[in-house]
Design a protein around this motif. Structure first.
Motif, mmCIF file in Angstrom:
data_model
loop_
_atom_site.group_PDB
_atom_site.id
_atom_site.type_symbol
_atom_site.label_atom_id
_atom_site.label_comp_id
_atom_site.label_asym_id
_atom_site.label_seq_id
_atom_site.Cartn_x
_atom_site.Cartn_y
_atom_site.Cartn_z
ATOM 1 N N GLN A 30 32.725 26.657 117.713
ATOM 2 C CA GLN A 30 31.669 26.239 116.812
ATOM 3 C C GLN A 30 31.017 27.420 116.108
ATOM 4 O OE1 GLN A 30 29.231 23.870 119.506
ATOM 5 N NE2 GLN A 30 30.075 22.006 118.634
ATOM 6 N N ALA A 31 31.255 28.620 116.616
ATOM 7 C CA ALA A 31 30.666 29.795 115.979
ATOM 8 C C ALA A 31 31.285 29.969 114.602
ATOM 9 C CB ALA A 31 30.923 31.026 116.837
ATOM 10 N N GLN A 32 30.434 30.024 113.569
ATOM 11 C CA GLN A 32 30.922 30.033 112.203
ATOM 12 C C GLN A 32 31.745 31.268 111.877
ATOM 13 O OE1 GLN A 32 30.606 27.358 110.057
ATOM 14 N NE2 GLN A 32 29.967 26.436 111.988
ATOM 15 N N SER A 33 31.530 32.349 112.599
ATOM 16 C CA SER A 33 32.252 33.573 112.309
ATOM 17 C C SER A 33 33.566 33.692 113.091
ATOM 18 C CB SER A 33 31.372 34.790 112.636
ATOM 19 O OG SER A 33 31.007 34.777 114.009
ATOM 20 N N GLY A 34 33.730 32.872 114.111
ATOM 21 C CA GLY A 34 34.913 32.962 114.951
ATOM 22 C C GLY A 34 36.036 32.088 114.438
ATOM 23 N N PRO A 35 37.208 32.173 115.075
ATOM 24 C CA PRO A 35 38.333 31.329 114.673
ATOM 25 C C PRO A 35 38.081 29.872 115.013
ATOM 26 C CG PRO A 35 38.850 32.518 116.683
ATOM 27 C CD PRO A 35 37.537 33.065 116.200
ATOM 28 N N VAL A 36 38.709 28.988 114.282
ATOM 29 C CA VAL A 36 38.666 27.569 114.606
ATOM 30 C C VAL A 36 39.834 27.295 115.539
ATOM 31 C CG1 VAL A 36 40.000 26.950 112.540
ATOM 32 C CG2 VAL A 36 38.613 25.225 113.687
ATOM 33 N N LYS A 37 39.587 26.524 116.581
ATOM 34 C CA LYS A 37 40.588 26.315 117.626
ATOM 35 C C LYS A 37 41.326 24.991 117.453
ATOM 36 C CE LYS A 37 38.039 28.934 121.126
ATOM 37 N NZ LYS A 37 37.394 28.861 122.446
ATOM 38 N N LEU A 38 42.625 25.069 117.628
ATOM 39 C CA LEU A 38 43.482 23.904 117.690
ATOM 40 C C LEU A 38 44.156 23.884 119.052
ATOM 41 C CD1 LEU A 38 45.241 24.094 114.186
ATOM 42 C CD2 LEU A 38 43.122 22.901 114.792
ATOM 43 N N GLY A 39 44.296 22.697 119.645
ATOM 44 C CA GLY A 39 44.880 22.588 120.976
ATOM 45 C C GLY A 39 46.223 21.898 120.973
ATOM 46 N N CYS A 40 47.160 22.402 121.790
ATOM 47 C CA CYS A 40 48.490 21.800 121.943
ATOM 48 C C CYS A 40 48.596 21.103 123.291
ATOM 49 C CB CYS A 40 49.579 22.863 121.850
ATOM 50 S SG CYS A 40 49.854 23.500 120.197
ATOM 51 N N LEU A 41 49.158 19.918 123.283
ATOM 52 C CA LEU A 41 49.405 19.144 124.506
ATOM 53 C C LEU A 41 50.906 18.881 124.617
ATOM 54 C CD1 LEU A 41 46.504 16.538 124.107
ATOM 55 C CD2 LEU A 41 46.511 18.537 125.609
ATOM 56 N N PHE A 42 51.665 19.936 124.853
ATOM 57 C CA PHE A 42 53.113 19.831 124.987
ATOM 58 C C PHE A 42 53.550 20.515 126.277
ATOM 59 C CE2 PHE A 42 52.564 20.039 120.261
ATOM 60 C CZ PHE A 42 52.909 18.718 120.003
ATOM 61 N N SER A 43 54.420 19.865 127.029
ATOM 62 C CA SER A 43 54.841 20.376 128.332
ATOM 63 C C SER A 43 55.904 21.458 128.196
ATOM 64 C CB SER A 43 55.392 19.245 129.202
ATOM 65 O OG SER A 43 54.362 18.352 129.562
ATOM 66 N N SER A 44 55.765 22.490 129.005
ATOM 67 C CA SER A 44 56.804 23.520 129.099
ATOM 68 C C SER A 44 57.450 23.511 130.481
ATOM 69 C CB SER A 44 56.220 24.903 128.792
ATOM 70 O OG SER A 44 55.120 25.192 129.621
ATOM 71 N N SER A 45 57.191 22.462 131.267
ATOM 72 C CA SER A 45 57.876 22.256 132.536
ATOM 73 C C SER A 45 58.025 20.754 132.764
ATOM 74 C CB SER A 45 57.113 22.915 133.698
ATOM 75 O OG SER A 45 55.836 22.328 133.866
#
Length: 413
Positions: A30-45
Protein backbone atom coordinates in the motif's frame (compact mmCIF):
# COMPACT_ATOMS: atom_id res chain seq x y z
CA UNK A 1 10.38 -12.35 -7.14
CA UNK A 2 9.60 -13.37 -3.58
CA UNK A 3 8.21 -16.58 -2.21
CA UNK A 4 5.72 -17.33 0.54
CA UNK A 5 6.66 -20.57 2.26
CA UNK A 6 4.30 -23.03 3.82
CA UNK A 7 5.34 -21.73 7.25
CA UNK A 8 4.05 -18.30 6.28
CA UNK A 9 7.52 -16.79 6.13
CA UNK A 10 8.03 -14.34 3.31
CA UNK A 11 11.51 -14.68 1.92
CA UNK A 12 13.47 -13.48 -1.06
CA UNK A 13 13.99 -16.24 -3.59
CA UNK A 14 15.71 -14.55 -6.51
CA UNK A 15 14.52 -16.07 -9.78
CA UNK A 16 14.24 -19.70 -8.64
CA UNK A 17 11.00 -20.92 -7.13
CA UNK A 18 12.92 -23.63 -5.27
CA UNK A 19 15.79 -22.81 -2.93
CA UNK A 20 14.90 -20.07 -0.45
CA UNK A 21 17.32 -17.31 0.39
CA UNK A 22 17.58 -15.42 3.67
CA UNK A 23 14.51 -13.52 4.98
CA UNK A 24 13.95 -10.05 3.56
CA UNK A 25 12.06 -7.11 4.99
CA UNK A 26 9.34 -6.14 2.52
CA UNK A 27 7.53 -2.86 2.46
CA UNK A 28 3.74 -2.71 2.40
CA UNK A 29 2.20 -2.91 -1.05
CA UNK A 30 0.00 0.00 0.00
CA UNK A 31 3.00 2.29 0.32
CA UNK A 32 2.76 4.65 -2.64
CA UNK A 33 6.50 4.69 -3.18
CA UNK A 34 7.01 0.93 -3.03
CA UNK A 35 6.33 -1.75 -5.63
CA UNK A 36 2.83 -3.05 -6.19
CA UNK A 37 2.58 -6.73 -5.32
CA UNK A 38 1.07 -9.50 -7.38
CA UNK A 39 0.66 -13.01 -5.97
CA UNK A 40 1.02 -16.39 -7.71
CA UNK A 41 -0.90 -19.48 -6.61
CA UNK A 42 0.81 -22.18 -8.67
CA UNK A 43 2.27 -25.41 -7.29
CA UNK A 44 5.90 -26.36 -7.78
CA UNK A 45 5.48 -29.72 -6.04
CA UNK A 46 2.90 -32.50 -6.09
CA UNK A 47 0.94 -33.94 -9.01
CA UNK A 48 0.45 -30.54 -10.71
CA UNK A 49 4.05 -29.35 -10.41
CA UNK A 50 5.24 -30.03 -13.96
CA UNK A 51 2.42 -27.90 -15.31
CA UNK A 52 1.71 -25.21 -12.72
CA UNK A 53 5.36 -24.58 -11.89
CA UNK A 54 5.93 -22.99 -15.30
CA UNK A 55 3.28 -20.37 -14.67
CA UNK A 56 5.18 -18.77 -11.77
CA UNK A 57 7.96 -17.91 -14.18
CA UNK A 58 5.84 -16.61 -17.03
CA UNK A 59 4.02 -14.26 -14.62
CA UNK A 60 7.42 -12.93 -13.59
CA UNK A 61 8.45 -12.61 -17.24
CA UNK A 62 5.35 -10.54 -18.02
CA UNK A 63 5.97 -8.36 -14.94
CA UNK A 64 9.56 -7.79 -16.06
CA UNK A 65 8.31 -6.66 -19.47
CA UNK A 66 5.97 -4.15 -17.85
CA UNK A 67 8.62 -2.94 -15.42
CA UNK A 68 11.04 -2.40 -18.31
CA UNK A 69 8.52 0.07 -19.75
CA UNK A 70 8.17 2.00 -16.49
CA UNK A 71 5.78 -0.16 -14.49
CA UNK A 72 2.16 0.71 -13.78
CA UNK A 73 0.99 4.07 -12.48
CA UNK A 74 4.59 5.00 -11.75
CA UNK A 75 5.28 1.89 -9.66
CA UNK A 76 7.13 -1.33 -10.42
CA UNK A 77 5.59 -4.78 -10.01
CA UNK A 78 6.87 -7.26 -7.43
CA UNK A 79 5.80 -10.88 -7.92
CA UNK A 80 5.25 -13.13 -4.91
CA UNK A 81 5.26 -16.88 -5.56
CA UNK A 82 4.11 -19.75 -3.38
CA UNK A 83 3.96 -23.51 -3.43
CA UNK A 84 0.49 -24.80 -2.54
CA UNK A 85 1.98 -28.26 -3.24
CA UNK A 86 -1.09 -29.47 -5.21
CA UNK A 87 -2.91 -29.40 -1.83
CA UNK A 88 -6.26 -27.71 -2.48
CA UNK A 89 -6.88 -26.13 0.98
CA UNK A 90 -3.38 -24.65 0.90
CA UNK A 91 -4.30 -22.53 -2.12
CA UNK A 92 -6.95 -20.81 -0.03
CA UNK A 93 -4.64 -20.33 2.96
CA UNK A 94 -1.95 -18.81 0.77
CA UNK A 95 -4.42 -16.57 -1.03
CA UNK A 96 -5.68 -15.25 2.29
CA UNK A 97 -2.16 -14.47 3.45
CA UNK A 98 -1.28 -12.70 0.22
CA UNK A 99 -4.39 -10.55 0.37
CA UNK A 100 -4.51 -9.84 4.10
CA UNK A 101 -0.84 -9.57 5.07
CA UNK A 102 0.91 -8.68 1.83
CA UNK A 103 -1.90 -6.58 0.34
CA UNK A 104 -1.53 -8.15 -3.10
CA UNK A 105 -3.23 -6.04 -5.75
CA UNK A 106 -4.18 -9.18 -7.68
CA UNK A 107 -3.66 -12.92 -7.60
CA UNK A 108 -2.81 -15.15 -10.55
CA UNK A 109 -3.37 -18.78 -10.01
CA UNK A 110 -4.95 -22.20 -9.75
CA UNK A 111 -5.08 -24.90 -12.39
CA UNK A 112 -7.74 -27.32 -11.23
CA UNK A 113 -11.25 -26.12 -10.63
CA UNK A 114 -11.16 -27.56 -7.14
CA UNK A 115 -8.25 -25.28 -6.24
CA UNK A 116 -10.11 -22.31 -7.74
CA UNK A 117 -13.24 -23.25 -5.79
CA UNK A 118 -11.24 -23.17 -2.54
CA UNK A 119 -9.81 -19.73 -3.36
CA UNK A 120 -13.10 -18.25 -4.57
CA UNK A 121 -14.64 -17.51 -1.13
CA UNK A 122 -11.34 -16.00 0.02
CA UNK A 123 -11.10 -13.48 -2.82
CA UNK A 124 -14.79 -12.64 -2.43
CA UNK A 125 -14.54 -12.12 1.34
CA UNK A 126 -11.30 -10.13 1.06
CA UNK A 127 -12.58 -8.21 -1.98
CA UNK A 128 -9.53 -9.33 -3.92
CA UNK A 129 -9.06 -10.20 -7.58
CA UNK A 130 -8.04 -13.59 -9.00
CA UNK A 131 -6.98 -14.12 -12.62
CA UNK A 132 -7.70 -17.75 -13.51
CA UNK A 133 -5.80 -18.90 -16.64
CA UNK A 134 -7.40 -22.29 -17.39
CA UNK A 135 -10.28 -23.26 -19.62
CA UNK A 136 -12.82 -24.89 -17.34
CA UNK A 137 -16.37 -26.08 -16.84
CA UNK A 138 -17.97 -22.61 -16.61
CA UNK A 139 -21.15 -22.29 -14.54
CA UNK A 140 -19.49 -19.58 -12.44
CA UNK A 141 -19.39 -15.79 -12.71
CA UNK A 142 -17.79 -13.98 -9.76
CA UNK A 143 -16.99 -10.28 -9.87
CA UNK A 144 -13.75 -11.15 -8.04
CA UNK A 145 -12.45 -13.60 -10.67
CA UNK A 146 -11.27 -12.89 -14.21
CA UNK A 147 -11.88 -16.02 -16.29
CA UNK A 148 -9.08 -15.63 -18.80
CA UNK A 149 -9.59 -18.86 -20.73
CA UNK A 150 -12.58 -20.42 -22.48
CA UNK A 151 -15.79 -21.92 -21.06
CA UNK A 152 -17.11 -25.15 -22.65
CA UNK A 153 -19.29 -23.48 -25.31
CA UNK A 154 -16.14 -21.90 -26.78
CA UNK A 155 -13.79 -24.87 -26.50
CA UNK A 156 -15.14 -28.29 -25.56
CA UNK A 157 -18.28 -28.25 -27.68
CA UNK A 158 -16.51 -27.16 -30.90
CA UNK A 159 -13.98 -29.96 -30.39
CA UNK A 160 -16.67 -32.57 -29.78
CA UNK A 161 -18.66 -31.25 -32.74
CA UNK A 162 -15.57 -31.63 -34.91
CA UNK A 163 -15.11 -35.26 -33.89
CA UNK A 164 -18.80 -35.97 -34.48
CA UNK A 165 -18.70 -34.40 -37.94
CA UNK A 166 -17.73 -35.93 -41.27
CA UNK A 167 -14.59 -33.76 -41.19
CA UNK A 168 -13.64 -35.54 -37.98
CA UNK A 169 -14.34 -39.23 -37.42
CA UNK A 170 -18.17 -39.23 -37.28
CA UNK A 171 -17.98 -40.18 -33.60
CA UNK A 172 -21.06 -42.00 -32.31
CA UNK A 173 -19.92 -43.43 -28.94
CA UNK A 174 -18.07 -41.77 -26.06
CA UNK A 175 -15.94 -43.15 -23.23
CA UNK A 176 -15.48 -40.38 -20.64
CA UNK A 177 -12.49 -40.82 -18.33
CA UNK A 178 -11.66 -38.14 -15.79
CA UNK A 179 -10.06 -37.29 -12.49
CA UNK A 180 -12.65 -37.34 -9.73
CA UNK A 181 -13.50 -33.70 -9.10
CA UNK A 182 -15.70 -30.84 -10.29
CA UNK A 183 -14.21 -30.09 -13.74
CA UNK A 184 -14.50 -33.59 -15.26
CA UNK A 185 -17.85 -34.35 -13.65
CA UNK A 186 -19.39 -31.03 -14.70
CA UNK A 187 -17.98 -31.20 -18.23
CA UNK A 188 -19.29 -34.74 -18.64
CA UNK A 189 -22.70 -33.72 -17.29
CA UNK A 190 -22.84 -30.95 -19.87
CA UNK A 191 -21.70 -33.27 -22.65
CA UNK A 192 -24.39 -35.81 -21.79
CA UNK A 193 -27.00 -33.05 -21.89
CA UNK A 194 -25.65 -31.87 -25.22
CA UNK A 195 -25.61 -35.36 -26.72
CA UNK A 196 -29.23 -35.88 -25.69
CA UNK A 197 -30.18 -32.82 -27.77
CA UNK A 198 -28.49 -34.57 -30.71
CA UNK A 199 -30.59 -37.69 -30.22
CA UNK A 200 -27.72 -39.75 -28.80
CA UNK A 201 -28.92 -42.22 -26.17
CA UNK A 202 -27.30 -43.10 -22.84
CA UNK A 203 -26.23 -46.49 -24.18
CA UNK A 204 -23.70 -44.63 -26.37
CA UNK A 205 -21.56 -43.40 -23.49
CA UNK A 206 -19.75 -44.65 -20.43
CA UNK A 207 -17.92 -42.67 -17.72
CA UNK A 208 -15.22 -43.55 -15.20
CA UNK A 209 -13.27 -41.46 -12.65
CA UNK A 210 -9.90 -41.92 -10.97
CA UNK A 211 -8.20 -40.17 -8.01
CA UNK A 212 -5.68 -37.36 -8.49
CA UNK A 213 -2.25 -38.72 -9.32
CA UNK A 214 -3.66 -42.05 -10.56
CA UNK A 215 -1.09 -43.82 -12.73
CA UNK A 216 -2.07 -47.46 -13.44
CA UNK A 217 -4.44 -47.28 -16.41
CA UNK A 218 -4.09 -50.85 -17.69
CA UNK A 219 -7.53 -52.00 -16.52
CA UNK A 220 -9.24 -48.81 -17.71
CA UNK A 221 -7.65 -49.02 -21.15
CA UNK A 222 -8.88 -52.61 -21.32
CA UNK A 223 -12.36 -51.27 -20.53
CA UNK A 224 -12.03 -48.78 -23.36
CA UNK A 225 -11.08 -51.58 -25.75
CA UNK A 226 -14.09 -53.62 -24.63
CA UNK A 227 -16.37 -50.56 -25.04
CA UNK A 228 -15.07 -50.10 -28.60
CA UNK A 229 -15.60 -53.79 -29.40
CA UNK A 230 -19.30 -53.51 -28.54
CA UNK A 231 -19.93 -51.82 -31.89
CA UNK A 232 -22.55 -49.21 -32.62
CA UNK A 233 -20.39 -46.66 -34.37
CA UNK A 234 -17.03 -44.92 -34.04
CA UNK A 235 -15.91 -44.59 -30.40
CA UNK A 236 -13.76 -41.81 -28.96
CA UNK A 237 -12.29 -41.14 -25.51
CA UNK A 238 -13.08 -37.81 -23.85
CA UNK A 239 -10.17 -37.54 -21.43
CA UNK A 240 -10.40 -35.19 -18.44
CA UNK A 241 -7.73 -36.64 -16.16
CA UNK A 242 -5.25 -33.96 -15.07
CA UNK A 243 -1.65 -33.53 -14.03
CA UNK A 244 0.69 -36.51 -14.06
CA UNK A 245 -2.20 -38.83 -14.95
CA UNK A 246 -2.24 -37.55 -18.53
CA UNK A 247 1.16 -38.88 -19.68
CA UNK A 248 0.55 -42.07 -17.67
CA UNK A 249 -2.70 -42.66 -19.55
CA UNK A 250 -1.15 -41.86 -22.93
CA UNK A 251 1.76 -44.19 -22.24
CA UNK A 252 -0.57 -47.11 -21.44
CA UNK A 253 -2.79 -46.34 -24.44
CA UNK A 254 0.26 -46.49 -26.72
CA UNK A 255 1.66 -49.59 -24.99
CA UNK A 256 -1.55 -51.46 -25.79
CA UNK A 257 -1.12 -50.56 -29.44
CA UNK A 258 -4.26 -48.45 -29.77
CA UNK A 259 -3.87 -45.80 -32.47
CA UNK A 260 -5.80 -42.60 -33.03
CA UNK A 261 -7.14 -44.18 -36.20
CA UNK A 262 -8.72 -46.86 -33.98
CA UNK A 263 -9.98 -44.86 -30.98
CA UNK A 264 -9.17 -41.13 -31.00
CA UNK A 265 -8.56 -39.45 -27.64
CA UNK A 266 -9.76 -35.90 -27.07
CA UNK A 267 -7.62 -34.74 -24.14
CA UNK A 268 -9.39 -31.68 -22.78
CA UNK A 269 -6.57 -30.84 -20.36
CA UNK A 270 -3.72 -32.19 -22.49
CA UNK A 271 -0.93 -29.73 -23.37
CA UNK A 272 2.50 -29.86 -25.00
CA UNK A 273 4.21 -30.35 -21.63
CA UNK A 274 2.31 -33.62 -21.11
CA UNK A 275 4.04 -35.05 -24.19
CA UNK A 276 7.58 -34.47 -22.95
CA UNK A 277 9.42 -37.78 -22.70
CA UNK A 278 6.77 -39.73 -24.63
CA UNK A 279 7.21 -41.51 -27.95
CA UNK A 280 4.55 -39.49 -29.75
CA UNK A 281 4.95 -41.49 -32.97
CA UNK A 282 2.51 -43.89 -31.32
CA UNK A 283 0.18 -41.04 -30.33
CA UNK A 284 -0.10 -39.15 -33.62
CA UNK A 285 -3.63 -37.97 -34.30
CA UNK A 286 -4.99 -37.70 -30.76
CA UNK A 287 -6.56 -34.31 -30.11
CA UNK A 288 -6.81 -31.45 -27.64
CA UNK A 289 -8.60 -28.09 -27.61
CA UNK A 290 -7.26 -24.84 -26.17
CA UNK A 291 -7.12 -21.10 -26.79
CA UNK A 292 -3.43 -21.39 -27.71
CA UNK A 293 -1.14 -23.97 -29.28
CA UNK A 294 2.62 -23.64 -29.49
CA UNK A 295 2.43 -24.13 -33.27
CA UNK A 296 0.07 -21.16 -33.72
CA UNK A 297 1.16 -19.08 -36.68
CA UNK A 298 2.08 -15.43 -36.62
CA UNK A 299 4.70 -12.96 -35.40
CA UNK A 300 3.14 -12.50 -31.95
CA UNK A 301 3.73 -16.15 -31.12
CA UNK A 302 7.26 -16.13 -32.53
CA UNK A 303 8.09 -13.14 -30.35
CA UNK A 304 6.62 -14.81 -27.28
CA UNK A 305 8.46 -18.08 -27.90
CA UNK A 306 11.77 -16.27 -28.34
CA UNK A 307 11.22 -14.17 -25.21
CA UNK A 308 10.36 -17.28 -23.20
CA UNK A 309 13.43 -19.15 -24.45
CA UNK A 310 15.64 -16.17 -23.63
CA UNK A 311 14.06 -15.82 -20.19
CA UNK A 312 14.56 -19.51 -19.38
CA UNK A 313 18.23 -19.39 -20.32
CA UNK A 314 18.95 -16.06 -18.59
CA UNK A 315 17.30 -17.06 -15.31
CA UNK A 316 18.08 -20.80 -15.08
CA UNK A 317 14.39 -21.65 -15.16
CA UNK A 318 13.97 -25.41 -14.51
CA UNK A 319 11.62 -25.95 -17.45
CA UNK A 320 12.18 -26.37 -21.16
CA UNK A 321 12.97 -23.28 -23.18
CA UNK A 322 11.38 -25.01 -26.17
CA UNK A 323 7.93 -25.78 -24.73
CA UNK A 324 5.06 -23.35 -24.34
CA UNK A 325 1.54 -24.27 -23.22
CA UNK A 326 -1.80 -22.49 -23.24
CA UNK A 327 -2.01 -21.75 -19.49
CA UNK A 328 1.42 -20.12 -19.68
CA UNK A 329 0.16 -17.79 -22.38
CA UNK A 330 -3.10 -17.21 -20.52
CA UNK A 331 -1.16 -16.30 -17.36
CA UNK A 332 1.06 -14.00 -19.42
CA UNK A 333 -2.03 -12.37 -20.95
CA UNK A 334 -3.49 -12.01 -17.46
CA UNK A 335 -0.66 -9.86 -16.13
CA UNK A 336 -0.85 -7.56 -19.15
CA UNK A 337 -4.66 -7.31 -18.90
CA UNK A 338 -4.38 -6.43 -15.20
CA UNK A 339 -1.70 -3.81 -15.89
CA UNK A 340 -3.79 -2.25 -18.67
CA UNK A 341 -6.84 -2.09 -16.41
CA UNK A 342 -4.88 -0.59 -13.50
CA UNK A 343 -3.28 1.98 -15.82
CA UNK A 344 -6.65 2.87 -17.32
CA UNK A 345 -8.17 3.20 -13.84
CA UNK A 346 -5.20 5.14 -12.47
CA UNK A 347 -5.57 2.94 -9.40
CA UNK A 348 -4.75 -0.48 -7.95
CA UNK A 349 -7.99 -0.67 -5.95
CA UNK A 350 -9.98 -3.68 -7.11
CA UNK A 351 -13.32 -1.87 -7.65
CA UNK A 352 -11.63 0.73 -9.85
CA UNK A 353 -9.62 -1.87 -11.75
CA UNK A 354 -12.71 -3.96 -12.51
CA UNK A 355 -14.58 -0.89 -13.76
CA UNK A 356 -11.81 -0.47 -16.33
CA UNK A 357 -12.27 -3.94 -17.88
CA UNK A 358 -14.82 -2.81 -20.47
CA UNK A 359 -13.14 -2.38 -23.83
CA UNK A 360 -9.74 -3.85 -22.94
CA UNK A 361 -7.97 -5.67 -25.79
CA UNK A 362 -4.59 -7.39 -25.96
CA UNK A 363 -2.65 -8.97 -28.81
CA UNK A 364 -2.27 -12.53 -27.52
CA UNK A 365 0.61 -14.74 -28.69
CA UNK A 366 -2.10 -17.01 -30.14
CA UNK A 367 -2.54 -14.46 -32.92
CA UNK A 368 -5.98 -13.38 -31.73
CA UNK A 369 -6.86 -10.01 -30.22
CA UNK A 370 -8.45 -11.04 -26.95
CA UNK A 371 -10.94 -8.70 -25.30
CA UNK A 372 -13.11 -7.94 -22.28
CA UNK A 373 -16.46 -6.22 -21.92
CA UNK A 374 -18.38 -4.74 -19.01
CA UNK A 375 -20.89 -7.60 -19.20
CA UNK A 376 -18.86 -10.06 -17.12
CA UNK A 377 -15.26 -10.96 -16.24
CA UNK A 378 -14.82 -13.48 -19.05
CA UNK A 379 -12.22 -12.93 -21.77
CA UNK A 380 -13.17 -13.51 -25.41
CA UNK A 381 -10.44 -15.46 -27.18
CA UNK A 382 -9.89 -17.72 -30.15
CA UNK A 383 -10.04 -21.51 -30.07
CA UNK A 384 -7.74 -24.20 -31.51
CA UNK A 385 -8.12 -27.93 -31.99
CA UNK A 386 -4.71 -29.58 -32.01
CA UNK A 387 -3.53 -32.96 -33.31
CA UNK A 388 -0.56 -34.75 -31.70
CA UNK A 389 2.44 -34.91 -34.03
CA UNK A 390 5.58 -37.06 -33.89
CA UNK A 391 7.64 -34.21 -32.39
CA UNK A 392 5.96 -34.06 -28.95
CA UNK A 393 3.70 -31.22 -30.01
CA UNK A 394 0.35 -30.43 -31.60
CA UNK A 395 -0.34 -29.41 -35.16
CA UNK A 396 -3.17 -26.92 -35.63
CA UNK A 397 -6.04 -28.96 -37.02
CA UNK A 398 -8.74 -26.28 -36.76
CA UNK A 399 -9.13 -22.81 -35.34
CA UNK A 400 -12.00 -20.39 -34.93
CA UNK A 401 -12.43 -17.54 -37.39
CA UNK A 402 -12.61 -15.01 -34.58
CA UNK A 403 -13.06 -14.84 -30.83
CA UNK A 404 -16.46 -16.30 -29.88
CA UNK A 405 -18.37 -14.50 -27.17
CA UNK A 406 -17.85 -16.46 -23.93
CA UNK A 407 -20.99 -18.04 -22.47
CA UNK A 408 -20.48 -18.45 -18.69
CA UNK A 409 -23.38 -20.82 -18.01
CA UNK A 410 -24.11 -23.95 -19.99
CA UNK A 411 -27.68 -24.72 -21.07
CA UNK A 412 -26.79 -28.42 -20.85
CA UNK A 413 -25.94 -28.58 -17.13
Amino acid sequence: MVKISRRSLLQASGLAVAGLASPAILRSAQAQSGPVKLGCLFSSSGTMANLEGRLNYVVKMAADEINAKGGVNGRTIEVMVSDPASDWPLYAQTAKQMLQQEKAAALFGCWTSVSRKTVLPVVEQEKGLLYYPLHFEGDENSKNVVYVNSPPASSVLPAVDYLMSDDGVSAKRFFMLGSDYVWPRTINKQLKGYWKTKGITESAWKEEYVPFGFSNFQTLVNQIRAFADEGGGQPIVVLTVVGSSIPDFLREFANQGILATDIPVLGLDMVEADLEGLDTQKLVGHLNCWAYLQNAKGPANQTFLKNWADYVKANNVPFSADVSIDPMVSAYDSVHLWAMAAQKAGSFDVPEVTKAFDGLTFDCPSGYKISMTGENNYVARGVFIGSVNDKQGFDVLWQSEGTPKPVPFSPYS
